[in-house]
Write an enzyme that holds these catalytic residues in place. Sequence first.
Site, short mmCIF file in Angstrom:
data_model
loop_
_atom_site.label_atom_id
_atom_site.label_comp_id
_atom_site.label_asym_id
_atom_site.label_seq_id
_atom_site.Cartn_x
_atom_site.Cartn_y
_atom_site.Cartn_z
N HIS A 516 0.85 -1.18 0.27
CA HIS A 516 -0.02 0.13 0.08
C HIS A 516 0.82 1.37 -0.05
O HIS A 516 0.43 2.41 -0.37
CB HIS A 516 -0.87 -0.12 1.32
CG HIS A 516 -2.45 0.55 0.98
ND1 HIS A 516 -2.11 1.84 0.55
CD2 HIS A 516 -3.50 0.30 1.63
CE1 HIS A 516 -3.59 2.36 0.40
NE2 HIS A 516 -4.24 1.24 1.10
N SER A 752 -12.87 2.44 3.92
CA SER A 752 -12.76 3.11 2.69
C SER A 752 -13.63 2.79 1.48
O SER A 752 -13.91 1.42 1.25
CB SER A 752 -11.20 3.20 2.01
OG SER A 752 -10.94 1.76 1.79
N1 COA Z 1 -27.59 13.99 -4.44
C1 COA Z 1 -27.61 13.14 -5.45
N2 COA Z 1 -26.42 12.67 -5.94
C2 COA Z 1 -25.12 12.80 -5.31
C3 COA Z 1 -25.19 13.86 -4.03
C4 COA Z 1 -26.71 13.97 -3.72
N3 COA Z 1 -26.59 15.17 -2.36
N4 COA Z 1 -24.00 13.89 -3.59
C5 COA Z 1 -23.15 13.43 -4.52
N5 COA Z 1 -24.08 12.66 -5.33
C6 COA Z 1 -23.47 12.01 -6.72
C7 COA Z 1 -22.47 12.31 -7.16
O1 COA Z 1 -22.58 13.47 -8.34
C8 COA Z 1 -21.70 11.23 -7.78
O2 COA Z 1 -22.38 10.77 -8.82
P1 COA Z 1 -21.62 9.88 -10.22
O3 COA Z 1 -22.05 8.47 -9.74
O4 COA Z 1 -22.39 10.17 -11.31
O5 COA Z 1 -20.19 10.33 -10.49
C9 COA Z 1 -21.98 10.06 -6.96
O6 COA Z 1 -23.05 10.39 -6.10
C10 COA Z 1 -20.84 9.80 -5.79
O7 COA Z 1 -20.50 10.79 -5.10
P2 COA Z 1 -20.18 10.63 -3.53
O8 COA Z 1 -20.71 9.51 -2.90
O9 COA Z 1 -20.69 11.81 -2.97
O10 COA Z 1 -18.67 10.31 -3.53
P3 COA Z 1 -17.51 10.41 -4.24
O11 COA Z 1 -17.66 9.44 -5.58
O12 COA Z 1 -17.35 11.77 -4.64
O13 COA Z 1 -16.47 9.89 -3.27
C11 COA Z 1 -14.90 9.90 -1.63
C12 COA Z 1 -16.10 10.55 -2.00
C13 COA Z 1 -14.40 10.41 -0.20
C14 COA Z 1 -14.68 8.39 -1.49
C15 COA Z 1 -13.76 10.26 -2.63
O14 COA Z 1 -13.72 11.70 -2.70
C16 COA Z 1 -12.36 9.75 -2.34
O15 COA Z 1 -11.64 10.34 -1.73
N6 COA Z 1 -11.96 8.60 -3.04
C17 COA Z 1 -10.83 8.00 -2.52
C18 COA Z 1 -10.97 6.75 -1.66
C19 COA Z 1 -9.69 5.99 -1.45
O16 COA Z 1 -8.60 6.37 -1.39
N7 COA Z 1 -9.98 4.56 -1.60
C20 COA Z 1 -8.97 3.69 -1.50
C21 COA Z 1 -8.38 3.68 -0.50
S1 COA Z 1 -7.28 2.23 -0.67
#
Ligand code: COA
Length: 818
Positions: A516, A752
């Site tokens: 990782h 995560s």
């Molecule tokens: N109403 C309706 N839709 C919404 C919403 C709301 N209030 N808020 C968000 N959405 C939608 C988004 O537009 C997005 O749409 P899409 O599927 O069309 O792209 C979807 O919902 C997902 O958004 P959300 O759940 O808010 O999260 P995200 O995909 O932005 O992820 C994190 C959030 C924190 C997980 C991300 O920013 C992150 O940091 N990921 C990395 C995690 C990581 O490192 N993992 C590996 C560890 S080893």
Amino acid sequence: MTEEGEKKQEPLPIGRMPGGGAGACAMYPAPWKAHGSGGEQISPNGTTFQAHSVVHEYRQNERRGESSARGAGLVFDQEQEESSVQEADQVVQEVANVASNEASTSAAGSGAESAALFSKLRSFSIGSGPNSPQRVVSNLRGFLTHRLSNITPSDTGWKDSILSIPKKWLSTAESVDEFGFPDTLPKVPVPPLDETMADYIRALEPITTPAQLERTKELIRQFTDPQGIGPRLHQYLLDRRETEDNWAYHYWLNDMYMNIRIPLPINSNPGMVFPPRRFKTVHDVAHFAARLLDGLLSHREMLDSGELPLERAASREKNQPLCMAQYYRLLGSCRRPGVERDSQYLPSRERLADEDRHVVVFCRNQMYCVVLQASDRGKLSESEIASQILYVLSDAPCLPAKPAPVGLLTAEPRSRWALDREMLQQDEQNHRNLELIETAQVVLCLDEPLGGNFNARGFTGATPSVHSAGDRDETNMAHEMIHGGGSEYNSGNRWFDKTMQLIICTDGTWGLCYEHSTSEGIAPVQLLEKIYKNIEEHPDEDTGLPQHHLPPPERLEWHISPQIQARFGQACQSVDKAIDNLDFYVYRYQGYGKTFIKSCQVSPDVYIQLALQLAHYKLYGRLVATYESASTRRFLLGRVDCIRAASTEALEWAKAMCQGEGANVPLESDREDEEESRKVKFSIYSKDHLRELFRCAVARQTEVMVKNILGNGIDIPLLGLREASVDVTGEMHELFKDESYNISQCFLLSTSQVACSTDSFMGYGPVTPRGYGCSYNPQPEQIVFCVSAFYACEDTSASRYAKSLKESLDIMRDLLQN
Ligand code: COA
């Protein structure tokens, strides 16, 4: 380290949340909330007011000639030309007017007014010079040009962007890209000290006792006193930020990985499972392996040629460029053990002309060096690679005895392995073997299937495994990827230090175990998914016996000293014991997925985090320090910060959902024979009240999430201050030896999101002996969870937590669906 704090006893009065009236909570706070006005509540329909207040704040700062709108980090110099400032003022005024009109007409940008503004902006004069008002105006113009040219009559996203102008667009970067973002990635910020401390106290509230919290508040008062050490340490970090690309990178890397002494498998390396293949013959195995390796080689070429496409944020400051450094560390890299601290071997970005590209293939603990690309003959074809793999598959089982499991030593505690490695490499041949493994593009492990004893210990009513290989279920496959199944199976057929270990089992199971420290899961997931999709889209027609006359791959022979020989027995015992202790469960929740959650106007990630909190509360009657990785790749060399989902708001909501019952709330489905009792009754609180509390919890969680991904979390700044105290004073400040600090750092719930675009998933073990690990993969109509715990802890159980999760998700749907 203290592992569990007592739960905080003081419930908030019903209907009132800290920082504002319950009725003022928003489901989807606007992005600027994350950058300063902590604690205020947002009116969901207050767009016009919000636009004006941002504009007002901008102007006030501008006129005072002080630092610009909060979070912008922009310095206005009053001595610079007043005319440009007035121009900026005029543009902002016009934006505000359009915002105001839009709020009343709901026809964003479609009218003559925005068209006129757009045309005016086009003719706006551009100034020059860093930190000048002209630069601000220029960037503002870039932003507005982009936004206004993309506005459609129904587009409402533009409001968020306008409202985040101060942070995003008033940058002092020299130029902007096609989306109006600065060409160079910004540096990770050092948030204001008071803000970090205020957020820290807020994060402690639900997981500490009042006495613990009081003591911490007193420590913080002393720390942040203008004469105290805090401001000095904060300045130290600000100075460090000036001189380094990413001031936090090495603090974080050492703290998170390099200094950690416990073994990599289970504790650190995640395992990823892909949908299993159907192999009819061993040729199929060889061909599939060859296609994966060929795909990796093509990817390597793309990296070398600099053609790797830049990724951009998909939401919140959409299209913001993301740091791609992690992708360049996946191939050809390796972690190296150290007695006190590990290090990383990272290949140079400059490729030498005579450099070979090779992989090391493991089969039955034998290791073979397969050269994929040589300076004298170029790249091997897929069929040639397949013939090399086939050689390995037929040679390894025919050798007289299974060799010493050298790879098993990499599963040992880090300091132990460091000593063994030193011993090993005293021999020249061993030294060369180590070098070949560490510099290999990847390690490929050809495995034998694990026994059925690794199958899930689920719960009655759980959804059955979607994929299987023979009688092995998805949980069983995940075990193989995480640790190899023990000394009897494939744990010796591994090199856990290697960044990417591709694993292919003869029964069709396949996936990845990855180290990782070089990158977050998203990078290897995306790389392998790309290759996998290509394989799926272009099925191999020639799967026959590959006929080539290449020299066979070199088998690595080890010279094992008696001291090393003596170590294998211990290594077998310790890895087997650790594996026996791992309670792991792949749980597919199929009630609903992202589609339903989005229809509730909630971020799916926020929703799932709250479900994880509720599931924990249902079992234990309290919340615990919870870690969620938040990517900070919007910043140069950004990795992650920690979204803390245990909030006071989440606690209030969870308590109410459990109808005020305390610890050890029985799970409804524990009474499986009493059908009626399974139905959740909201007899104490009305649904409206529960929904209101939920909205507050969502608002808080969303705020914390957005703060983190935009670089204003608390864990990285706290770590920085802790390390700075050691750098500056020679010892760690009292604040970081405090009981509350220990509680906050002991992540009894480590989570995560690992989103996959194929039907794959990634999981890992808990990070503390009494904790849970829980990764999740939200799909449109289901959510795949990988829950882990340790059997040695009597209080935890992966299947019980999964069951609680199911019930939590079910009652959340009941609460929200109408
Ligand atoms: N109403 C309706 N839709 C919404 C919403 C709301 N209030 N808020 C968000 N959405 C939608 C988004 O537009 C997005 O749409 P899409 O599927 O069309 O792209 C979807 O919902 C997902 O958004 P959300 O759940 O808010 O999260 P995200 O995909 O932005 O992820 C994190 C959030 C924190 C997980 C991300 O920013 C992150 O940091 N990921 C990395 C995690 C990581 O490192 N993992 C590996 C560890 S080893």
